[in-house]
Design an enzyme around this catalytic site. Structure first.
Site, PDB file in Angstrom:
ATOM      1  N   GLU A  75       0.698   4.228   0.823  1.00  0.00           N
ATOM      2  CA  GLU A  75       0.062   5.271   1.632  1.00  0.00           C
ATOM      3  C   GLU A  75       1.128   5.973   2.468  1.00  0.00           C
ATOM      4  OE1 GLU A  75      -4.360   3.542   2.578  1.00  0.00           O
ATOM      5  OE2 GLU A  75      -2.684   2.614   3.638  1.00  0.00           O
ATOM      6  N   SER A 133     -11.346  -6.173   6.661  1.00  0.00           N
ATOM      7  CA  SER A 133     -12.363  -5.496   5.875  1.00  0.00           C
ATOM      8  C   SER A 133     -12.853  -6.490   4.840  1.00  0.00           C
ATOM      9  CB  SER A 133     -11.779  -4.257   5.190  1.00  0.00           C
ATOM     10  OG  SER A 133     -12.792  -3.538   4.528  1.00  0.00           O
ATOM     11  N   GLU A 161      -9.481  -1.738  13.457  1.00  0.00           N
ATOM     12  CA  GLU A 161      -9.922  -2.624  12.376  1.00  0.00           C
ATOM     13  C   GLU A 161      -8.812  -3.579  11.970  1.00  0.00           C
ATOM     14  OE1 GLU A 161      -9.387  -3.469   8.302  1.00  0.00           O
ATOM     15  OE2 GLU A 161      -9.505  -1.277   8.420  1.00  0.00           O
ATOM     16  N   ARG A 213       0.851  -1.193   0.000  1.00  0.00           N
ATOM     17  CA  ARG A 213       0.000   0.000   0.000  1.00  0.00           C
ATOM     18  C   ARG A 213       0.889   1.246   0.000  1.00  0.00           C
ATOM     19  NH1 ARG A 213      -5.243  -1.617   1.903  1.00  0.00           N
ATOM     20  NH2 ARG A 213      -5.528  -3.667   0.928  1.00  0.00           N
ATOM     21  N   ARG A 230      -1.289  -6.634  12.409  1.00  0.00           N
ATOM     22  CA  ARG A 230      -2.246  -5.957  13.297  1.00  0.00           C
ATOM     23  C   ARG A 230      -2.874  -6.932  14.278  1.00  0.00           C
ATOM     24  NH1 ARG A 230      -5.964  -1.412  10.193  1.00  0.00           N
ATOM     25  NH2 ARG A 230      -4.240  -0.214   9.280  1.00  0.00           N
ATOM     26  N   ARG A 288      -0.047   2.024  13.163  1.00  0.00           N
ATOM     27  CA  ARG A 288      -0.648   0.790  12.643  1.00  0.00           C
ATOM     28  C   ARG A 288      -0.562   0.624  11.129  1.00  0.00           C
ATOM     29  NH1 ARG A 288      -7.248   1.303  12.943  1.00  0.00           N
ATOM     30  NH2 ARG A 288      -7.493   3.097  11.557  1.00  0.00           N
ATOM     31  N   HIS A 289       0.142   1.527  10.434  1.00  0.00           N
ATOM     32  CA  HIS A 289       0.237   1.440   8.977  1.00  0.00           C
ATOM     33  C   HIS A 289       1.637   1.037   8.530  1.00  0.00           C
ATOM     34  CE1 HIS A 289      -3.512   3.871   9.025  1.00  0.00           C
ATOM     35  NE2 HIS A 289      -3.755   3.183   7.916  1.00  0.00           N
TER      36      HIS A 289
END
Length: 541
Positions: A315, A467, A464, A313, A515, A321-322
């Site tokens: 991002e 998903s 989370e 990802r 996670r 948490r990323h």
């Protein structure tokens, strides 16, 4: 010239004669002291060394420990020793009196007089070892042990003895090892960029400010050292357990493990958070998800599939948490009549994982808690499932202002987790029927109200970790939804074509492995559960 009368030679006075005798005594004592000192040095030399004495002769002294300590030549597999090595974990009071060999790292050492205490570490387990000068142990051997550098790998022979009192600093509290042989297998450099005992220190002690604190960047820069701590060893065994339980549980339920491409022709989920790579004369992308290929496997009649692999990802998120690369635990399955069949299956999967960790990894969990204290993870069987609107209502009752179709922010997710824990006594729950506007293009809309969707997220401690959704399995409807999201149809044509030839209704989800481990153990940063983390600011080691 006449000879003088001897009687005329002046005689020494009585005082001068006394001083001369005193000087002679002092010289004799000095010589005696020097001789003893020379003899002492000779005795301290290792076997085979020589000490020169005043008359030029050479005297050799015996080392009673000769041949039972030292640093042998580098192991190049020249010979195979018929020797069994015991595990530190196996050193218990039941083995009192047994003589055995152990290989481990020299964690710490302390010389005290004619003794040397050192801690032998093997992964997350530690035991105290003792060497003391005696009939079979020389000063040279004790001195050698005291000078072995920390983190060196050593082979130790010794007798297991019950400790006179519990050794609180070691995992093997009831016993210690009385050493008879000590060999350095691989020596560490004396200067370490971080001390393992500092990296092992509980957060509570670090907070007091009395001890050195090893910050996160230092840990990650010298990851090979940080991963040696008992806590890190335990964390990654728990993580391995999560993967094993994921695979084992789904395999028993009839799922097939598949392996999907990580280099793809189009962004898996649309958007700009995708890494572009050079692919010969063209460009390609690193997979954001195995989503499209899981669905294609369902269209190929595999019915139930899962995969474990890297997910990318792009991002620019520098949060706790990323990560830009993480391990995805993904599953997909066809259902008969309702997507809740899949939701229940996934909920049951998590229950099995939580029970397996609780029942089989208590030692590791306790090891982690000693350094990073946390509340035991709570869960219900079957898991709690709430509708999205119920979650929003709980937040509003707690004073949060948000719209009906607004996605949950990170602070609101955490608050909802605390509210659910207080009301239902669980750290794990499922939130169903998300707003359609905040879900990917392949998500099936709710047939009764187009504002909602047949999609769900799952949470641990208010964050989370999965998903998922029912996927659109009709090619024409999928094309319509892709266009609505502004996706170039030509780049996903093969994916859409997969549903032109008949595909069962299906649903699934993607889980972030790191996670799950982080939140189950109550840790504060995902970099503690990613062995070599990748984020916007870190590409090494």
């Amino acid at each position: 010239m006449g000879i003088k009368d001897p009687d005329a030679i002046p005689a020494k006075c009585e005082g001068e004669e006394g001083d001369s005798k005193k000087a002679a005594k002092r010289a004799a004592k000095k010589a005696e002291k020097a001789a003893k000192k020379a003899e002492h040095k000779t005795q301290e030399r290792p076997s085979g060394d020589a000490s020169h004495v005043a008359d030029g002769d050479t005297v050799e002294t015996a080392d009673v420990s000769a041949g039972r300590y030292g640093q042998p030549a580098m192991n190049q597999s020249a010979e195979h020793l018929d020797r069994q090595l015991a595990r530190v974990q196996q050193l218990t009071a039941e083995r009192d009196g047994q003589r055995l060999w152990v290989r481990g790292r020299l964690h710490t050492s302390r010389a005290k007089g004619k003794q040397c205490f050192f801690v032998l570490r093997q992964q997350q387990f530690t035991v105290q070892a003792l060497l003391a000068v005696g009939p079979e142990t020389s000063k040279q051997m004790v001195r050698f042990a005291a000078n072995v550098t920390r983190e060196s790998i050593v082979d130790v022979e010794g007798v297991v003895r019950r400790a006179p009192q519990p050794i609180e600093a070691c995992s093997q509290r009831e016993v210690e090892l009385h050493v008879s042989q000590l060999w350095t297998v691989s020596a560490s450099e004396p200067q370490l960029p971080l001390q393992i005992e500092d990296a092992c220190r509980p957060d509570a002690e670090e907070a007091e400010g009395a001890q050195i604190r090893v910050n996160q960047d230092t840990r990650l820069n010298y990851r090979v050292l940080d991963l040696r701590t008992p806590t890190s060893q335990a964390i990654y065994r728990v993580e391995a357990g999560i993967c094993h339980l994921f695979r084992d549980t789904l395999t028993k339920k009839g799922f097939v493990e598949i392996h999907t491409p990580k280099i793809i022709s189009a962004a898996s989920e649309g958007g700009a958070n995708v890494f572009t790579v050079s692919y010969f004369k063209n460009s390609a992308y690193l997979a954001q998800s195995p989503q499209l290929y899981k669905q294609m496997a369902i269209a190929s009649d595999f019915e139930k599939v899962f995969t474990v692999g890297a997910v990318f990802r792009a991002e620019d998120s520098n949060t706790h948490r990323h990560l830009t690369e993480f391990v995805g635990l993904d599953l997909e399955m066809a259902f008969e009549y309702h997507y809740h069949e899949v939701v229940d299956q996934i909920g049951s999967l998590f229950t099995e994982i939580f029970k397996g960790l609780r029942d089989s990894f208590q030692t590791e969990i306790e090891t982690v808690r000693r350094q990073y204290p946390s509340e035991p993870f709570r869960f219900l069987e079957p898991p709690l499932r709430l509708d999205f609107v119920q979650g929003v209502e709980m937040l509003r009752e707690a004073g949060v202002e948000m719209g009906d179709e607004e996605d949950l922010s990170t602070p609101n997710e955490k608050l909802l987790g605390r509210l659910v824990r207080a009301k239902y006594d669980t750290d794990f729950f499922i939130l169903d029927k998300y707003p359609l506007a905040v879900r990917p293009f392949y998500t099936m809309p709710d047939p009764k109200d187009k504002r909602w969707s047949n999609s769900y997220d799952m949470f641990m401690r208010g964050e989370e970790i999965l998903s998922g959704a029912q996927r659109i399995h009709d090619a024409a409807f999928l094309t319509e939804r892709a266009k609505h999201h502004g996706i170039d149809i030509s780049k996903i044509q093969s994916y859409i074509d997969s549903f032109k030839y008949g595909c069962p209704p299906h649903a699934g989800g993607g889980i972030g492995m790191e996670r799950v481990c982080m939140l189950y153990l109550g840790l504060d940063n995902i970099r503690k559960t990613s062995m070599f983390p990748r984020d916007p600011k870190r590409l090494t080691p």
